[in-house]
Design an enzyme around this catalytic site. Structure first.
Site, short mmCIF file in Angstrom:
data_model
loop_
_atom_site.label_atom_id
_atom_site.label_comp_id
_atom_site.label_asym_id
_atom_site.label_seq_id
_atom_site.Cartn_x
_atom_site.Cartn_y
_atom_site.Cartn_z
N LYS A 66 0.74 -1.17 -0.13
CA LYS A 66 -0.15 0.13 -0.01
C LYS A 66 1.02 1.26 0.02
O LYS A 66 0.45 2.18 -0.75
CB LYS A 66 -0.98 0.08 1.28
CG LYS A 66 -1.73 1.25 1.23
CD LYS A 66 -2.68 1.13 2.59
CE LYS A 66 -3.79 2.34 2.49
NZ LYS A 66 -4.48 2.25 3.74
N HIS A 161 1.22 4.06 11.08
CA HIS A 161 0.41 4.97 11.31
C HIS A 161 0.84 6.24 11.63
O HIS A 161 2.00 6.11 12.24
CB HIS A 161 -0.68 4.63 12.30
CG HIS A 161 -1.60 3.33 11.85
ND1 HIS A 161 -2.33 2.80 12.80
CD2 HIS A 161 -1.98 3.11 10.44
CE1 HIS A 161 -3.22 1.86 12.35
NE2 HIS A 161 -2.94 1.91 11.04
#
Length: 186
Positions: A66, A161
């Site tokens: 990703k 994150h």
């Protein structure tokens, strides 16, 4: 609809038992709940040769599908044991994708197919909430946080994150979760 983690250890164990006769699927489940990597990365970036000579404790570099960022798969005892079972049962060629589609070509499973598999495993062991491919990564996070007390900051770093608040939202920490702890007595 958001997918949820598997929150009960007995359900994790039940799925592992369920998958004893399907070595590829058991390896996918075990790696998903033990690595914190996205399923898409496990499917598209790993080949049999990546784990064939790996030992417990080895770090295997992988490029996240990703984000394109470098990350690592750390081979723990459960991953090693399950990979060895998989390799002994299937004897796949070294250049094959680790999670190869059964359609005859050397192509990986799709995320859509993994979602269907995970939903089926959950139904088979009586899990009622919504599951999908991302359930594996979320299960890793759930157990790291709830069983081992891993901090939000460390989980945030592992998941790549940008902040711990994103990790908490990702895990579905809601007002109800916060209110629930207020009922605990000390």
């Amino acid at each position: 609809m958001r997918v949820e983690p598997i929150r009960e250890e007995r359900q994790v164990k039940a799925i592992k038992r369920l998958l004893n006769d399907t070595p590829r699927d058991k390896l996918l489940f075990v790696m998903g709940i033990n690595s914190g990597l996205r399923v898409q990365t496990l499917l598209n970036e790993l080949r049999v040769k990546d784990l064939l000579y790996a030992k417990v404790g080895d770090s295997i570099p992988v490029k996240e599908s990703k984000t394109g960022k470098l990350n690592y798969l750390v081979v723990n005892k459960e991953i090693k044991k399950t990979f060895d079972e998989y390799y002994e049962a299937l004897e796949p060629e070294e250049d094959f994708y680790l999670f190869r589609s059964r359609k005859g070509v050397n192509a990986p499973l799709t995320t859509y197919r993994v979602t269907r598999l995970v939903k089926g495993w959950g139904e088979a062991v009586g899990i009622k909430h919504n599951l999908g491919a991302h359930t594996l990564r979320k299960t890793f996070c759930w157990f790291q946080r709830m069983k081992y007390g891993t901090t939000w900051e460390v989980l945030c770093k592992r998941l790549n994150h940008s902040s711990p608040s994103i990790t908490r939202a990702y895990m579905g920490v809601t007002e109800e979760c916060v209110t629930e702890i207020l009922h605990h007595s000390i």
